[in-house]
Scaffold this motif. Structure first.
Motif, short mmCIF file in Angstrom:
data_model
loop_
_atom_site.label_atom_id
_atom_site.label_comp_id
_atom_site.label_asym_id
_atom_site.label_seq_id
_atom_site.Cartn_x
_atom_site.Cartn_y
_atom_site.Cartn_z
N LEU A 68 -16.17 4.52 -16.10
CA LEU A 68 -14.71 4.51 -16.01
C LEU A 68 -14.07 5.50 -16.97
O LEU A 68 -13.06 6.12 -16.64
CB LEU A 68 -14.16 3.10 -16.25
N THR A 69 -14.66 5.67 -18.15
CA THR A 69 -14.15 6.66 -19.09
C THR A 69 -14.17 8.04 -18.45
O THR A 69 -13.20 8.80 -18.53
CB THR A 69 -14.99 6.67 -20.39
N MET A 70 -15.27 8.36 -17.80
CA MET A 70 -15.39 9.67 -17.14
C MET A 70 -14.42 9.77 -15.95
O MET A 70 -13.73 10.79 -15.80
CB MET A 70 -16.82 9.89 -16.67
N ALA A 73 -10.85 10.31 -16.80
CA ALA A 73 -10.60 11.67 -17.31
C ALA A 73 -10.68 12.70 -16.18
O ALA A 73 -10.57 13.90 -16.43
CB ALA A 73 -11.60 12.01 -18.40
N GLY A 74 -10.89 12.23 -14.94
CA GLY A 74 -10.91 13.13 -13.80
C GLY A 74 -12.28 13.67 -13.43
O GLY A 74 -12.39 14.59 -12.62
N PHE A 78 -21.41 13.55 -13.58
CA PHE A 78 -21.77 12.85 -14.81
C PHE A 78 -21.79 13.82 -15.98
O PHE A 78 -22.32 14.92 -15.86
CB PHE A 78 -23.15 12.19 -14.67
N TRP A 79 -21.22 13.39 -17.09
CA TRP A 79 -21.16 14.23 -18.29
C TRP A 79 -22.44 14.09 -19.10
O TRP A 79 -23.17 13.12 -18.99
CB TRP A 79 -20.00 13.81 -19.18
N LEU A 94 -20.17 19.06 -18.50
CA LEU A 94 -19.45 18.12 -17.64
C LEU A 94 -20.17 17.92 -16.31
O LEU A 94 -19.67 17.26 -15.42
CB LEU A 94 -18.03 18.63 -17.37
N CYS A 95 -21.33 18.51 -16.17
CA CYS A 95 -22.13 18.36 -14.96
C CYS A 95 -23.59 18.27 -15.40
O CYS A 95 -24.29 19.27 -15.46
CB CYS A 95 -21.90 19.55 -14.03
#
Length: 159
Positions: A68-70, A73-74, A78-79, A94-95
């Protein structure tokens, strides 16, 4: 990893399990480094092999918080870390495919679908108490639609 490969078999796990469950927050005065997102799948697997009913809800809550944090943030991928691009002096990925290991966890433990070598898979009912979960898992021959509801599992392959 010691729990997964059997190296801790027969050992007292009363300290390591709380450390794993809290990702190092409960550390008994030891120096503990929290696992990264890419290692969550191994951490979760070790906990669930020990006590699925005890650790399943805790793990699902952690996945919710992290993902949900990710999403808030849009993110569409997966970060590398929960800090996103802000980590590593602005060089955080960010990928980051390694961090998507939670998907394998969700397929196997929540929906009961385990991928095997050679493109095969097996299905078995989840050991976790789940009121409802559903998902679509890519498998050889199509997409496997899975519905878990009140302890019953329904599966259907759509080509």
């Amino acid at each position: 990893l010691c729990l997964l490969c059997g190296a801790a078999e027969g050992k007292d796990l009363s300290r390591i399990l709380p450390i794993l469950a809290t990702n190092g927050k409960e550390n008994f005065g030891l120096t503990v480094y929290p696992s990264t997102l890419s290692m969550y799948c191994f951490r979760f697997d070790a906990l669930l092999r020990t006590a699925p009913d005890k650790y399943g809800p805790l793990i699902l809550d952690e996945i919710d918080r992290t993902c949900l944090t990710m999403l808030r943030a849009g993110a569409t991928t997966f970060w590398e870390t929960i800090k996103g691009e802000a980590d590593f002096d602005g060089a955080g990925s960010l990928c980051h495919g390694w961090s998507s290991g939670v998907l394998a966890f969700l397929y196997e433990y929540l929906l009961g679908v385990k991928m095997l070598p050679g493109g095969q898979y097996q299905t078995k009912p989840t050991e976790m108490e789940i009121k409802q979960a559903e998902g679509i898992v890519p498998v050889p021959g199509g997409m496997l639609n899975v519905l878990v509801q009140d302890g019953k599992v329904t599966q259907e392959i759509c080509a």
